[in-house]
Design a protein around this motif. Structure first.
Motif, PDB file in Angstrom:
ATOM      1  N   PRO A 138      30.023  39.231  35.873  1.00 59.28           N
ATOM      2  CA  PRO A 138      28.972  39.977  35.785  1.00 59.28           C
ATOM      3  C   PRO A 138      28.623  40.366  34.262  1.00 59.28           C
ATOM      4  O   PRO A 138      27.524  40.866  33.886  1.00 59.28           O
ATOM      5  CB  PRO A 138      29.835  41.301  36.073  1.00 59.28           C
ATOM      6  N   SER A 139      29.345  39.673  33.391  1.00 58.11           N
ATOM      7  CA  SER A 139      29.088  39.448  31.704  1.00 58.11           C
ATOM      8  C   SER A 139      28.162  38.538  31.708  1.00 58.11           C
ATOM      9  O   SER A 139      27.692  38.101  30.317  1.00 58.11           O
ATOM     10  CB  SER A 139      30.204  39.714  31.180  1.00 58.11           C
TER      11      SER A 139
ATOM     12  N   THR B 147      28.278  48.793  42.334  1.00 57.54           N
ATOM     13  CA  THR B 147      27.185  47.992  41.792  1.00 57.54           C
ATOM     14  C   THR B 147      27.749  46.543  42.267  1.00 57.54           C
ATOM     15  O   THR B 147      28.802  46.366  42.438  1.00 57.54           O
ATOM     16  CB  THR B 147      27.202  47.945  40.203  1.00 57.54           C
TER      17      THR B 147
ATOM     18  N   SER C 119      28.128  44.195  40.230  1.00 58.49           N
ATOM     19  CA  SER C 119      29.088  43.560  39.056  1.00 58.49           C
ATOM     20  C   SER C 119      30.467  44.274  39.560  1.00 58.49           C
ATOM     21  O   SER C 119      31.536  43.321  39.429  1.00 58.49           O
ATOM     22  CB  SER C 119      28.735  44.375  37.801  1.00 58.49           C
ATOM     23  N   SER C 120      30.663  45.362  39.837  1.00 64.02           N
ATOM     24  CA  SER C 120      31.947  45.905  40.132  1.00 64.02           C
ATOM     25  C   SER C 120      32.506  45.245  41.412  1.00 64.02           C
ATOM     26  O   SER C 120      33.765  44.959  41.634  1.00 64.02           O
ATOM     27  CB  SER C 120      31.880  47.312  40.305  1.00 64.02           C
TER      28      SER C 120
ATOM     29  N   GLN D 123      34.079  41.941  40.366  1.00 67.95           N
ATOM     30  CA  GLN D 123      35.071  41.966  39.644  1.00 67.95           C
ATOM     31  C   GLN D 123      36.022  42.588  40.495  1.00 67.95           C
ATOM     32  O   GLN D 123      37.423  41.917  40.301  1.00 67.95           O
ATOM     33  CB  GLN D 123      34.911  42.925  38.278  1.00 67.95           C
TER      34      GLN D 123
END
Length: 143
Positions: free
Chosen positions: A39-40, A107, A109-110, A113
């Motif tokens: 995600p980063s 999301t 991204s979450s 993760q």
């Protein structure tokens, strides 16, 4: 060439000469790192590096899972191999639908993760099984 292709080739050559248990033990942790960092990834080179590292980790897990399971249970080799192939195909097919449904409330991204957790659990389980096996054999360490 992708990380999975390169990884499978490397893994094959390493497994022919050396014990591959240590690679099998670290592979889920490589995948966990990718899930956490993805995600980063705000640049194409970083994203490409993450995907290559993830492919490398996955390329180690699948073939060694089949060989370890069939070695441990030779009578059920065909059943185990077929089940693992079916599981990976079902996982590939269902995962996009499940992630699509979850993406309505979370999301992407979450979700990536969060996936770090089950990769770490898998890595811990594999590491435990490797050390348990080596202690039974009287080695006490990874080969």
């Amino acid at each position: 060439m992708g990380g999975i292709t390169v990884g499978r080739l490397l893994f094959t050559f390493i497994a022919l000469r050396f014990s591959s248990e240590w690679l099998y033990g670290i592979a889920p942790f490589l995948v966990a790192i990718v899930f956490f960092l993805l995600p980063s990834a705000h640049s194409e080179p970083f994203l490409l590096a993450c995907m290559a590292l993830g492919g490398l980790g996955c390329s180690i897990l699948f073939p060694n899972s089949i060989s370890s399971a069939t070695e441990g249970f030779p009578k059920y080799a065909a059943l185990i191999s077929g089940s693992l192939v079916a599981a990976i195909q079902l996982g590939t097919g269902f995962s996009s639908n499940i992630i699509g449904m979850l993406n309505e409330n979370y999301t992407l991204s979450s979700l990536f993760q969060f996936s770090t957790i089950y990769a770490l659990v898998l890595g811990t389980l594999i590491t435990f099984l490797i050390f348990t096996k080596t202690k039974k054999e009287g080695h006490g360490q990874l080969s």
